[in-house]
Write a protein that holds these residues in place. Structure first.
Motif, PDB file in Angstrom:
ATOM      1  N   GLN A   1      38.425  41.448  39.981  1.00 27.28           N
ATOM      2  CA  GLN A   1      37.869  41.193  41.301  1.00 27.28           C
ATOM      3  C   GLN A   1      36.639  40.282  41.199  1.00 27.28           C
ATOM      4  N   GLU A   2      35.825  40.502  40.203  1.00 26.42           N
ATOM      5  CA  GLU A   2      34.640  39.667  39.992  1.00 26.42           C
ATOM      6  C   GLU A   2      35.040  38.222  39.692  1.00 26.42           C
ATOM      7  N   LEU A   3      36.084  38.056  38.874  1.00 28.19           N
ATOM      8  CA  LEU A   3      36.561  36.704  38.563  1.00 28.19           C
ATOM      9  C   LEU A   3      37.113  36.010  39.804  1.00 28.19           C
ATOM     10  N   ARG A   4      37.859  36.754  40.632  1.00 26.26           N
ATOM     11  CA  ARG A   4      38.377  36.163  41.868  1.00 26.26           C
ATOM     12  C   ARG A   4      37.227  35.751  42.781  1.00 26.26           C
ATOM     13  N   SER A   5      36.221  36.620  42.855  1.00 26.51           N
ATOM     14  CA  SER A   5      35.064  36.321  43.688  1.00 26.51           C
ATOM     15  C   SER A   5      34.332  35.081  43.171  1.00 26.51           C
ATOM     16  N   GLU A   6      34.143  35.005  41.873  1.00 28.97           N
ATOM     17  CA  GLU A   6      33.473  33.843  41.263  1.00 28.97           C
ATOM     18  C   GLU A   6      34.287  32.573  41.489  1.00 28.97           C
ATOM     19  N   HIS A   7      35.591  32.682  41.365  1.00 27.86           N
ATOM     20  CA  HIS A   7      36.470  31.530  41.596  1.00 27.86           C
ATOM     21  C   HIS A   7      36.345  31.071  43.047  1.00 27.86           C
ATOM     22  N   HIS A   8      36.292  32.018  43.960  1.00 29.82           N
ATOM     23  CA  HIS A   8      36.138  31.676  45.378  1.00 29.82           C
ATOM     24  C   HIS A   8      34.802  30.971  45.624  1.00 29.82           C
ATOM     25  N   ARG A   9      33.730  31.515  45.038  1.00 33.92           N
ATOM     26  CA  ARG A   9      32.408  30.885  45.192  1.00 33.92           C
ATOM     27  C   ARG A   9      32.420  29.473  44.621  1.00 33.92           C
ATOM     28  N   ALA A  10      33.064  29.305  43.477  1.00 34.07           N
ATOM     29  CA  ALA A  10      33.131  27.975  42.867  1.00 34.07           C
ATOM     30  C   ALA A  10      33.930  27.020  43.749  1.00 34.07           C
ATOM     31  N   SER A  11      35.009  27.513  44.327  1.00 34.54           N
ATOM     32  CA  SER A  11      35.816  26.671  45.216  1.00 34.54           C
ATOM     33  C   SER A  11      35.021  26.251  46.447  1.00 34.54           C
ATOM     34  N   VAL A  12      34.275  27.191  47.005  1.00 28.57           N
ATOM     35  CA  VAL A  12      33.452  26.879  48.178  1.00 28.57           C
ATOM     36  C   VAL A  12      32.390  25.847  47.803  1.00 28.57           C
ATOM     37  N   ALA A  13      31.753  26.050  46.657  1.00 20.52           N
ATOM     38  CA  ALA A  13      30.720  25.102  46.211  1.00 20.52           C
ATOM     39  C   ALA A  13      31.325  23.725  45.979  1.00 20.52           C
ATOM     40  N   MET A  14      32.520  23.685  45.388  1.00 21.85           N
ATOM     41  CA  MET A  14      33.193  22.409  45.129  1.00 21.85           C
ATOM     42  C   MET A  14      33.512  21.703  46.450  1.00 21.85           C
ATOM     43  N   THR A  15      33.994  22.465  47.415  1.00 26.77           N
ATOM     44  CA  THR A  15      34.307  21.879  48.722  1.00 26.77           C
ATOM     45  C   THR A  15      33.044  21.333  49.387  1.00 26.77           C
ATOM     46  N   GLU A  16      31.963  22.094  49.303  1.00 24.67           N
ATOM     47  CA  GLU A  16      30.702  21.627  49.889  1.00 24.67           C
ATOM     48  C   GLU A  16      30.221  20.356  49.207  1.00 24.67           C
ATOM     49  N   LEU A  17      30.350  20.303  47.888  1.00 19.85           N
ATOM     50  CA  LEU A  17      29.924  19.101  47.156  1.00 19.85           C
ATOM     51  C   LEU A  17      30.790  17.902  47.517  1.00 19.85           C
ATOM     52  N   LYS A  18      32.095  18.130  47.642  1.00 17.06           N
ATOM     53  CA  LYS A  18      32.987  17.030  48.040  1.00 17.06           C
ATOM     54  C   LYS A  18      32.626  16.521  49.427  1.00 17.06           C
ATOM     55  N   THR A  19      32.337  17.447  50.328  1.00 18.78           N
ATOM     56  CA  THR A  19      31.956  17.060  51.688  1.00 18.78           C
ATOM     57  C   THR A  19      30.659  16.264  51.664  1.00 18.78           C
ATOM     58  N   LYS A  20      29.691  16.755  50.909  1.00 25.49           N
ATOM     59  CA  LYS A  20      28.403  16.062  50.817  1.00 25.49           C
ATOM     60  C   LYS A  20      28.580  14.671  50.202  1.00 25.49           C
TER      61      LYS A  20
END
Length: 109
Positions: A38-57
């Motif tokens: 569950q922690e790995l899934r959560s970390e993966h989700h956070r990383a995906s969100v951060a990646m999306t935000e960086l791509k948008t920026k």
């Protein structure tokens, strides 16, 4: 024989206790594995969100840079166009002057 039976019962009780402890440890390991997953899934989700935000920026910054470059090129083009217009206007005035001079010269003859 009674002692053998007593030892056997004691060993069975110890075996039973060990099996209970083993099952408890297996449950702990299973729970830890679930938590880790569950922690790995959560970390993966956070990383995906951060990646999306960086791509948008990055996309926004790229669009801003393109707009600045477009504006700069437009200004340069307008300046070049004004320079060419000024040169052509000067040539037209010079040629009009020559035409007037030629007309005056042909009228005098």
């Amino acid at each position: 024989m009674a002692t053998v039976q007593a030892v056997n019962d004691e060993l069975r009780a110890k075996l039973n206790n060990i099996q209970v402890e083993l099952q408890q440890e297996k449950n702990k390991v299973s729970r830890l594995e679930r938590d880790k997953s569950q922690e790995l899934r959560s970390e993966h989700h956070r990383a995906s969100v951060a990646m999306t935000e960086l791509k948008t920026k990055l996309h926004e910054e790229k669009q801003k840079e393109l707009a600045v470059t477009r504006e700069t090129l437009l200004r340069q083009h307008e300046m070049e166009l004004m320079r060419v217009i000024k040169i052509k206007d000067g040539e037209i005035h010079r040629l009009n002057g020559l035409v007037l001079t030629l007309r005056d010269g042909s009228v005098d003859k």
